[in-house]
Design an enzyme around this catalytic site. Sequence first.
Site, PDB file in Angstrom:
ATOM      1  N   GLY A   1      10.372  17.406  21.467  1.00 47.45           N
ATOM      2  CA  GLY A   1       9.138  18.162  21.268  1.00 47.45           C
ATOM      3  C   GLY A   1       9.124  18.829  19.913  1.00 47.45           C
ATOM      4  N   ASP A   9     -24.695 -24.791  -7.843  1.00 48.05           N
ATOM      5  CA  ASP A   9     -25.274 -24.384  -9.126  1.00 48.05           C
ATOM      6  C   ASP A   9     -26.347 -23.310  -9.022  1.00 48.05           C
ATOM      7  OD1 ASP A   9     -23.598 -25.847 -10.678  1.00 48.05           O
ATOM      8  OD2 ASP A   9     -24.900 -27.621 -10.720  1.00 48.05           O
ATOM      9  N   GLY A  50     -14.661  -9.512  30.297  1.00 55.51           N
ATOM     10  CA  GLY A  50     -13.961 -10.693  29.807  1.00 55.51           C
ATOM     11  C   GLY A  50     -12.630 -10.313  29.192  1.00 55.51           C
ATOM     12  N   HIS A  95      17.422  10.236  19.911  1.00 58.24           N
ATOM     13  CA  HIS A  95      16.360   9.654  20.732  1.00 58.24           C
ATOM     14  C   HIS A  95      16.748   8.259  21.238  1.00 58.24           C
ATOM     15  CE1 HIS A  95      13.186  12.625  20.054  1.00 58.24           C
ATOM     16  NE2 HIS A  95      13.796  12.827  18.907  1.00 58.24           N
ATOM     17  N   LYS A 141      -2.927   1.474   9.656  1.00 59.33           N
ATOM     18  CA  LYS A 141      -3.480   2.575  10.445  1.00 59.33           C
ATOM     19  C   LYS A 141      -2.353   3.550  10.738  1.00 59.33           C
ATOM     20  CE  LYS A 141      -5.335   3.899  14.893  1.00 59.33           C
ATOM     21  NZ  LYS A 141      -5.865   3.548  16.184  1.00 59.33           N
ATOM     22  N   ASP A 145      -7.971  -6.174  30.919  1.00 58.74           N
ATOM     23  CA  ASP A 145      -7.903  -5.112  31.925  1.00 58.74           C
ATOM     24  C   ASP A 145      -8.943  -5.288  33.019  1.00 58.74           C
ATOM     25  OD1 ASP A 145      -6.139  -4.287  30.046  1.00 58.74           O
ATOM     26  OD2 ASP A 145      -7.368  -2.639  29.290  1.00 58.74           O
ATOM     27  N   GLU A 205      15.059   6.434  23.219  1.00 57.33           N
ATOM     28  CA  GLU A 205      13.863   5.662  23.567  1.00 57.33           C
ATOM     29  C   GLU A 205      13.288   4.853  22.411  1.00 57.33           C
ATOM     30  OE1 GLU A 205      14.166   8.898  23.221  1.00 57.33           O
ATOM     31  OE2 GLU A 205      12.341   9.886  22.536  1.00 57.33           O
ATOM     32  N   LYS A 244       0.084  -1.728  29.283  1.00 60.71           N
ATOM     33  CA  LYS A 244      -0.584  -2.989  28.963  1.00 60.71           C
ATOM     34  C   LYS A 244       0.274  -4.228  29.277  1.00 60.71           C
ATOM     35  CE  LYS A 244      -4.281  -4.764  26.820  1.00 60.71           C
ATOM     36  NZ  LYS A 244      -5.659  -4.288  27.012  1.00 60.71           N
ATOM     37  N   CYS A 254      16.905  15.687  22.718  1.00 65.94           N
ATOM     38  CA  CYS A 254      16.525  16.488  21.554  1.00 65.94           C
ATOM     39  C   CYS A 254      16.031  17.880  21.971  1.00 65.94           C
ATOM     40  CB  CYS A 254      15.509  15.736  20.710  1.00 65.94           C
ATOM     41  SG  CYS A 254      15.510  16.299  18.999  1.00 65.94           S
ATOM     42  N   TYR A 255      14.727  18.127  21.935  1.00 58.93           N
ATOM     43  CA  TYR A 255      14.231  19.430  22.407  1.00 58.93           C
ATOM     44  C   TYR A 255      14.730  19.680  23.831  1.00 58.93           C
ATOM     45  CZ  TYR A 255      10.903  23.213  23.492  1.00 58.93           C
ATOM     46  OH  TYR A 255      10.331  24.400  23.842  1.00 58.93           O
TER      47      TYR A 255
HETATM   48  N1  GLN Z   1      11.711  20.821  17.330  1.00 58.30           N
HETATM   49  C1  GLN Z   1      13.086  20.632  17.652  1.00 58.30           C
HETATM   50  C2  GLN Z   1      13.931  20.457  16.396  1.00 58.30           C
HETATM   51  O1  GLN Z   1      13.424  20.334  15.312  1.00 58.30           O
HETATM   52  C3  GLN Z   1      13.236  19.387  18.520  1.00 58.30           C
HETATM   53  C4  GLN Z   1      12.892  18.133  17.800  1.00 58.30           C
HETATM   54  C5  GLN Z   1      12.772  16.947  18.712  1.00 58.30           C
HETATM   55  O2  GLN Z   1      12.745  17.075  19.920  1.00 58.30           O
HETATM   56  N2  GLN Z   1      12.608  15.765  18.110  1.00 58.30           N
HETATM   57  O3  GLN Z   1      15.138  20.464  16.481  1.00 58.30           O
END
Ligand code: GLN
Length: 543
Positions: free
Chosen positions: A66, A480, A241, A185, A535, A244, A187, A399, A93-94
């Site tokens: 987070g 032309d 069409g 992380h 994007k 989903d 994930e 998806k 992490c957080y």
């Molecule tokens: N904000 C917290 C930090 O900077 C956690 C970061 C995170 O969860 N990616 O350490």
Amino acid sequence: MATTIEQAEAPHQSFDTLLVLDNGSQYSHLITRRLRELNVYSEMLPCTTKLGDLAFKPKGIILSGGPYSVYDPIAPHVDPAFFELGVPILGVCYGLQEIAWRVGKENVVAGTEREYGHAIITAQRHNDHVDRLFKGLEDGMQVWMSHGDRLAALPEGFVTIATTTNSPFAGIAHKEKPVYGIQFHPEVSHTPRGTDLLRNFAIDICGAESNWSMPNFIDKEIARIRKLVGDKAQVLGAVSGGVDSTVAAQLMKTAIGDRFHAVLINNGVMRLDECTQVQQTLQQHLGINLTIVDGSELFLGRLKGVTEPERKRKIIGETFIDLFEEEAKRIEKEAENTPNAGKVEWFLQGTLYPDVIESLSFKGPSATIKTHHNVGGLPARMMNGQGLKLIEPLRELFKDEVRDLGRQLGIHDDLVMRHPFPGPGIAIRIIGEVTPERVEIARKADHIYISMIKEAGIYNEMSQAYAGLDTSKAVGVMGDNRVYGYIIILRAVTTTDFMTAEPYDFDHSLLKRIATRIVNEVHGVSRVTYDITSKPPGTIELE
Ligand code: GLN
């Protein structure tokens, strides 16, 4: 969104479920995805969820990353009751920092510098209990870090199970309880063996059964739909069409047969031969009860002179609802006269899990606003105006799961792998006023473009591709003669989540051949360009 009836029969009642509590990280939903790929069912809820509000008992809980700092007065904190539940917990992490902070506020501090990027793990082995998280994961495992705060000390009752050069507490585990935390992380794809770590947690530590698969889902979902709808009521749904709505329609048909009524509204801005194709697939091939309403003149008439993108979307959305409501009334009337039929009570919506997540995710300071291409306002008007209840059989699926489900239900692979197409169709791929002539040009150019992409065997390498039209004209010389013609904008992107996207790396000679064919075969075009914008800052559609 969800009705209480649907919640009561949701997959978390029949499948072992891991709960991801979202602390607002941009990666939170990926934890859920990775678990599902391991055939372990998982749902995500905001970190502010109270244990008492939970309709099921999870097999384990993952606290996501987070953007906040746990010691910040406005930082969100997980309901302490989750820690008393006795199920395994993994903090990422957080989430790790939250675990440490709960034990002692002094355990988490701001780091002197941020750690962002790759790091190499060294696992510390202790005993069978704490070693389970890194079981089978060799030292030197590559991981992805993204944090500014750090653990200043080991929380009481915990041991260190992993370190990196910069993080002495890259992984911790409680000495007796099944509580683990990791600073990196698992994930993201930058942590190549992250899924193995999540498997260790979900299957070995939580003991979750890996039975989440589409064949298992189908039986349960069909039973659920039958129970919900009963044996008299009728269900109405709009089809386009696209993947989903087709998969949702086929599921309904399998569950309740002809009591499901699909309606296709031709809005005049569909792709070349699209109506015929939908008819062939849904009616002839899948045997779905389908009505086609030709609204093309009405739509194009209402779009006349309109150049503002949002206005175009609104007109299309409203016209769609007008026609759809009429159709609903007609079907209802007809249903009244059949001996065994009941009232139209339900409205089918092909909502997917990312939309649910979007509305559920914990909005941190970096919250982004996603604009939907779906027809806005339809469910609300159908539910309030017609008193219909919403049925959303795909609302728990990602998806790729919908595609898998489609294959299981016998839907042809061409359709299952089809690129997404926006509700307002070609109208938002024409920059400026939509006229029948311009729609025709964009449609033909798109058809040539997509056919050549398919012939080259690269359609499935891209996530979305189309030919758009710029209504300002550029000069060309043909035979032309100086001619002024429209500019065709070719777009092709690759993406996993449609939130960010990269332009597809086209073979230049193929692009040139496509351009030549379009200019030669589509009257009114003088130039062809290829859009190479990512994007963000660009969007996938032109308007
Ligand atoms: N904000 C917290 C930090 O900077 C956690 C970061 C995170 O969860 N990616 O350490």
